[in-house]
Structure formats: structure tokens, C-alpha cells
Design an enzyme around this catalytic site. Structure first.
Site, PDB file in Angstrom:
ATOM      1  N   ARG A  32      -8.446  -9.834 -11.107  1.00 35.72           N
ATOM      2  CA  ARG A  32      -9.270  -9.476 -10.284  1.00 35.72           C
ATOM      3  C   ARG A  32     -10.116 -10.441  -9.412  1.00 35.72           C
ATOM      4  O   ARG A  32     -10.853 -11.213 -10.260  1.00 35.72           O
ATOM      5  CB  ARG A  32     -10.194  -8.427 -10.711  1.00 35.72           C
ATOM      6  CG  ARG A  32     -11.084  -7.410  -9.867  1.00 35.72           C
ATOM      7  CD  ARG A  32     -10.282  -6.510  -8.830  1.00 35.72           C
ATOM      8  NE  ARG A  32     -10.888  -5.383  -8.025  1.00 35.72           N
ATOM      9  CZ  ARG A  32     -10.740  -4.787  -6.964  1.00 35.72           C
ATOM     10  NH1 ARG A  32      -9.653  -5.408  -6.392  1.00 35.72           N
ATOM     11  NH2 ARG A  32     -11.288  -3.900  -6.573  1.00 35.72           N
ATOM     12  N   THR A  89      -1.830  -2.780  -1.022  1.00 33.55           N
ATOM     13  CA  THR A  89      -1.321  -3.018  -2.323  1.00 33.55           C
ATOM     14  C   THR A  89       0.184  -2.849  -2.515  1.00 33.55           C
ATOM     15  O   THR A  89       0.799  -2.053  -1.801  1.00 33.55           O
ATOM     16  CB  THR A  89      -2.198  -1.879  -3.217  1.00 33.55           C
ATOM     17  OG1 THR A  89      -3.681  -2.343  -2.843  1.00 33.55           O
ATOM     18  CG2 THR A  89      -2.138  -2.354  -4.894  1.00 33.55           C
ATOM     19  N   ASP A  96     -14.724  -3.450  -1.923  1.00 30.94           N
ATOM     20  CA  ASP A  96     -14.534  -2.380  -2.829  1.00 30.94           C
ATOM     21  C   ASP A  96     -15.619  -2.147  -3.923  1.00 30.94           C
ATOM     22  O   ASP A  96     -15.476  -1.233  -4.586  1.00 30.94           O
ATOM     23  CB  ASP A  96     -13.358  -2.985  -3.884  1.00 30.94           C
ATOM     24  CG  ASP A  96     -11.831  -2.388  -3.685  1.00 30.94           C
ATOM     25  OD1 ASP A  96     -11.708  -1.463  -2.538  1.00 30.94           O
ATOM     26  OD2 ASP A  96     -10.848  -2.699  -4.473  1.00 30.94           O
TER      27      ASP A  96
END
Length: 573
Positions: free
Chosen positions: A107, A392, A432
Site C-alpha cells: 500500500r 483497480t 482514499d
């Protein structure tokens, strides 16, 4: 009900008759699946060119992780709207020799200088979301390359510099633009299409945008791959390419604070996967900041219902699924964040007593939108208003040795931030985070320097009762990923469907007071039946699913599935 059955059966035309119950440990379909192969290996991914690259690596003796490097390199070229070298990823890996499942966390991280006010405007209000996405501030330090390098060093057999051949050749010689990519390039609904880098890359010499069937070359990407192949991941995190990333992010209004030190300091994480028993299986997912804990919670809650005795033609079953999703999201949105910065009450959320308590909210009709619960160890955190756009992809790879990769990877929004260096797009992953720091106590997903934003990416691996690999599945879809994965798991393991049937089922995403679905796939009768139970579904407002999965059937046959909503395939050696 006969009409409903007919409609859903037509959706699955060519597949086996729908089964009411799963038969542990691995439900066997009544008819041959669409994709079935002997156990010599399989790749399921979102583009046939990427699948072929992965299969080439497996044929040459590489492992599932080796193949994942090759698949990602090609996807970043042919599916740049979804993932790439400038993005991040989560992977769960099954080691056939040891039976261990490891979670890899690639991430992205916020620059060290980032503050909770990162996305606040001069008027003291949160920035417009699109404005934030297109700004330099939206980009986190890319993590996919570092994560893949770490995993390949631990579990690969191939030489690193051999894994980029297919992507390099396609970038140099050109690849055929697919219909889905062409749709993104030409869509007026994609805000990145006004970004200078997007316009420059996707405009032909005659001034027209690329269309499906056109050949697109990317020599800059080929050069980046050659650099990455020869120097390893340091080619991205240090040196000229790192400087180009920093320079590009510092251009324009709302510039990033990212530095060369931020890039050089990036470290992927690895740990034992988060695994829990479910039925007679073990389900393994990544650790937070992934939302894997939430999918586990939902699966455990649905064990307290009779959903397995119903099936995909029963509106009560879909209502139960929707209600479980609403509870899952209520808890996820409150508590899941980067565990290095906030306490995530994993044990409390998965405690059997708490799960049983939350499962009481699942009925045969929709009730009021559930509030978050109070699991043991829950921290005092504020509310969450995180938005998650589309962009994604997911892959599943099984190698001939029996090792397995389930990996979800992303640049966040379509074409990420719309900013490009070295032939690839930079992510907008920091959007996000929760934008607004003023809602009382800081939210679990508030911005902080060095922090990883919460992710909905949940690659899954399922082990059988003996601890051997049984299945892997995952999907893109923004926040809807949790719902898509849950649907596929219930379809395979509760309703006895083939992997392809389960993936092809209609999607239903329930969160708060919103019920979003593939209305046309459900049909008018099922839609009316759900409406009568308070599940007022409307045409999907989410990114479409892109589920890919593989399951081991009796006799060791590998059965794969690829989402018909996208362009992926499942193919075996």
C-alpha cells in the site's frame, strides 16, 4: 419464484444447474466448468496479454510470484486505467511446501510532511474530490514494485531481469487498444481525460483519440522496464526516475510535499496472513489497512443465517447478503485504518460473541441502516467520509509446484492522478483518506505523514480442512470490492456454483441506505421481490466488478473463472 428462477438461470446459460447447498469441503459442479485444467498451473487476470505473460513465466519454470511480476508489468501497459508501476497492491501468497499463507502489503504511504489538512481548501472546507484527485497531493509513495520485489526475493525462482520481457516487447512494438481501454480514453465521465499527460499519451498524430483496435506504443515505458529489470526496485525509488516523480508532483497548484527521501524510505510489509476458520475451511486475507477483517466478519455473520439452504434464485438469500454487507461496512468504516497509527480491533470484530450479536441485525427484510458496533478493544475514533473511486484489478496465479498468488493492485482512480512519468501513471491513492479532520475525534482513516490509507482491496485464499490450498478469489471495485468478494464466496461455498457461475452472478452492494445492483441482471421479478423486502436496488453506482478466481476440484482439477463484465480470462498450462 419460477419466473425469478428462469431469469437467473438464463444469466448462467451454458453452466450447470444451480445447487441449493455446498458440499464440504469443495462443492463439485454438476457439469463441466467453463475453465477446467489439470493441475499444471493457471493464470486468471484482466487482460489476455497479461495472462500469456504469466503463463510464459510458468512454462519457463518460474513460480506464481515470478509470474505476478510479469503480469503486473503487462497490466500496467495494457490496462493503465487500473494498475501500474506507480500504484500499490496487496497480495496473499500460499507456499505449497510449508502450507503457510503470507500477506504482503504494498500500500502507498503519505509523504512524511502530510498533515490532516492535506485535502482542506483555503476556505477551511474539504477540497472538491476531482480537484484533489488531479492534484499533486493525491499521490502516495508507490508500493506495488517494492512489494513484488520483496515477495519475489522470498518466493521466486526466475532471475528478476527476465520477468519484464513481454511487457517491454509490447511497449516497444505496440499493443492493440482493447474496447474497455478505448472506452476509458474517450469517456467524458473520466475527469483525468482533461489532464495534459492523459491527452498527450492517448492522442494520435492526427489529433484523434485512440480507439479500440488501434496500435499504441509506449517507448518510455519500455525504457523504464529495462531500467527496472537491470537495477531492481531501486530504479523506481532512487535516481533519475525518482526525481522525475517528485518533480511531476510538485508542478501546478496543490503541489505534493513528497521528497526523494520519502521514496527512498518506502518499505513494503509482510506478515502472516489474517486467517480464520469458516465452515470447514480457513479463509486468509491481508492485514489492515486492507479491509480483509471486514469480509471475514461478514462471512462469519452469514453462518448464523440459513443463506446456504436457499440459493441465488431466492430473494431472501439476497436480502440476507445485503443486510450482512450493511453491518460489515458500518463497522469497517468506523474502525479500519493503518494499524501503525490507529488500533484496529481485529480480535473484537471477529470475536464469536460479537459476530453473533451483529448477525442478529440480518433478517429476511431490510431494516434501518445499522450503526457501527462496539467490539472489544474498540478505540475512540470519529466518523468517516472516505470516498473511493474506480481503478483497480485482480489476478490469481497457481504454479505447477502448487504455490498460489491472489493479488489486488491499483492506481486508485481511472489513470490514477492523470500524471505520468516514465510511461506510467502515478496513483491518486491518498484520496482514499478521510478528507475532513474536523468531525470530532480523528477518524481511523485520517491523513498522517507516513500513513497508509485504508484500502478495500481484499485478495482471498481459502484452505481446505487439511490446510491445503482450495481456492483464491478477488476483485476490483473501490469500496464495492468487499461486496463482490462476499458474493463470490457465498456463490461457490454456500450455493455450490462453479467459480465461473459465482463470478457471473448479479452484484448487489448494500451500504447504509444505498442498495446498488446489476438491476438488468436481476430482472424485473427479482427486483420487485427485493423491493417488497425493503431492498430497493437501483442501477449500480459503483465500479463494475472484475472478479477472478481459481478453485481446486476433486481429482486436483483447477477450475478458473473470469468476470464477464471485463476483458479477463482464466487460462491453464
Amino acid at each position: 419464484m419460477r419466473l425469478i428462477a428462469t431469469l437467473l438461470a438464463s444469466l448462467l446459460a451454458g453452466c450447470a444447474a444451480l445447487s441449493a447447498e455446498a458440499t464440504p469441503p469443495a462443492p463439485a459442479p454438476a457439469a463441466a466448468p467453463a475453465f477446467a485444467y489439470k493441475p499444471s498451473g493457471m493464470v486468471a487476470a484482466a487482460n489476455p496479454l497479461a495472462v500469456e505473460a504469466g503463463l510464459r513465466v510458468l512454462r519457463d519454470g518460474g513460480t506464481a510470484v515470478d509470474a505476478a511480476v510479469a503480469v503486473q508489468a503487462v497490466l500496467g501497459l495494457v490496462e493503465p486505467q487500473s494498475s501500474g508501476l506507480g500504484g500499490g497492491s496487496f497480495m496473499v501468497f500460499y507456499d505449497a511446501r510449508t502450507g503457510k499463507v503470507t500477506a504482503y502489503d504494498g500500500r502507498e504511504t503519505a509523504p512524511q510532511a502530510a498533515t490532516p489538512q492535506l485535502f482542506m481548501g483555503p476556505d477551511g472546507k474539504p477540497l472538491n474530490f476531482v480537484t484533489a484527485v488531479l492534484s499533486g497531493r493525491s499521490t502516495g509513495v508507490p508500493g506495488a514494485v517494492g512489494m513484488l520485489a520483496q515477495a519475489q526475493k522470498a518466493h521466486g525462482k526466475a532471475t528478476w531481469n527476465t520477468l519484464f520481457k513481454d511487457a517491454e516487447r509490447l511497449a516497444d512494438d505496440g499493443f492493440t487498444v482493447s474496447p474497455r481501454l478505448a472506452g476509458m480514453i474517450n469517456s467524458p465521465r473520466v475527469p483525468q481525460n482533461v489532464a495534459p499527460d492523459v491527452i498527450a499519451y492517448f492522442t494520435k498524430p492526427d489529433g484523434q483519440r485512440y480507439q479500440a483496435g488501434d496500435t499504441l506504443k509506449n517507448p518510455a515505458y519500455a525504457a523504464t522496464l529495462r531500467d527496472l529489470a537491470s537495477k531492481g526496485p531501486s530504479a523506481l525509488y532512487e535516481g533519475p526516475l525518482a526525481q522525475k516523480i517528485v518533480d511531476r508532483l510538485h508542478q501546478g497548484d496543490l503541489a505534493s510535499s513528497m521528497t526523494l527521501a520519502d521514496l527512498k524510505a518506502y518499505r513494503p510489509r509482510s506478515a502472516d496472513a489474517l486467517c480464520r476458520p469458516w465452515k470447514v475451511y480457513t479463509v486468509c486475507v491481508p492485514n489492515p489497512s486492507s479491509s480483509g477483517v471486514s469480509v471475514l466478519q461478514a462471512l462469519m455473520m452469514l453462518e448464523h443465517t440459513d443463506i446456504a439452504k436457499r440459493g441465488p434464485t431466492d430473494p431472501v438469500a439476497w436480502t440476507q447478503l445485503a443486510e450482512a454487507e450493511r453491518v460489515m461496512y458500518a463497522d469497517r468504516d468506523r474502525y479500519v485504518g493503518d494499524p501503525s497509527f490507529v488500533k484496529v480491533p481485529i480480535e473484537g470484530l471477529l470475536d464469536p460473541a460479537y459476530v453473533a450479536q451483529r448477525a442478529k441485525l440480518i433478517g429476511e427484510a431490510a431494516g434501518p441502516a445499522p450503526r457501527f458496533g462496539l467490539p472489544k478493544g474498540a478505540p475512540a475514533v470519529g466518523p468517516d467520509k472516505t470516498q473511493e473511486p474506480a481503478g483497480t484489478t485482480h489476478m490469481v496465479i497457481v504454479d505447477p509446484m502448487g504455490n498460489v498468488v491472489s493479488m489486488t493492485t491499483t492506481v486508485e482512480s481511472v489513470f490514477g492522478s492523470g500524471r505520468m512519468v516514465g510511461g506510467f501513471f502515478l496513483n491518486n491513492q491518498l484520496t482514499d483518506f478521510n478528507f475532513d479532520p474536523h468531525d470530532g475525534a480523528p477518524g481511523a482513516n485520517a491523513v498522517a505523514g507516513g500513513k497508509r490509507p485504508r484500502s478495500s482491496m481484499v485478495p482471498i485464499i481459502v484452505l481446505d480442512k487439511d490446510g491445503k490450498f482450495l481456492a483464491a478469489v478477488g476483485s476490483p471495485g473501490g469500496s464495492a470490492i468487499l461486496s463482490y468478494n462476499l458474493k463470490a464466496m457465498i456463490g461457490v461455498f454456500d450455493w455450490g456454483l462453479t467459480m465461473q457461475q459465482a463470478i457471473s452472478l448479479p452484484n448487489l452492494v448494500a451500504r447504509g441506505d444505498s442498495f446498488s445492483a446489476d438491476v438488468e441482471k436481476f430482472g424485473p421479478e427479482m427486483t420487485a421481490a427485493l423491493q417488497a423486502r425493503g431492498v430497493a436496488i437501483r442501477t449500480g453506482q459503483n465500479e463494475t466488478s472484475g472478479l477472478h478466481g481459481v478453485i481446486v476440484r476433486p481429482g486436483g482439477v483447477l477450475e478458473g473463472g473470469a468476470d464477464p463484465r471485463r476483458e479477463g480470462v482464466a487460462k491453464g498450462l
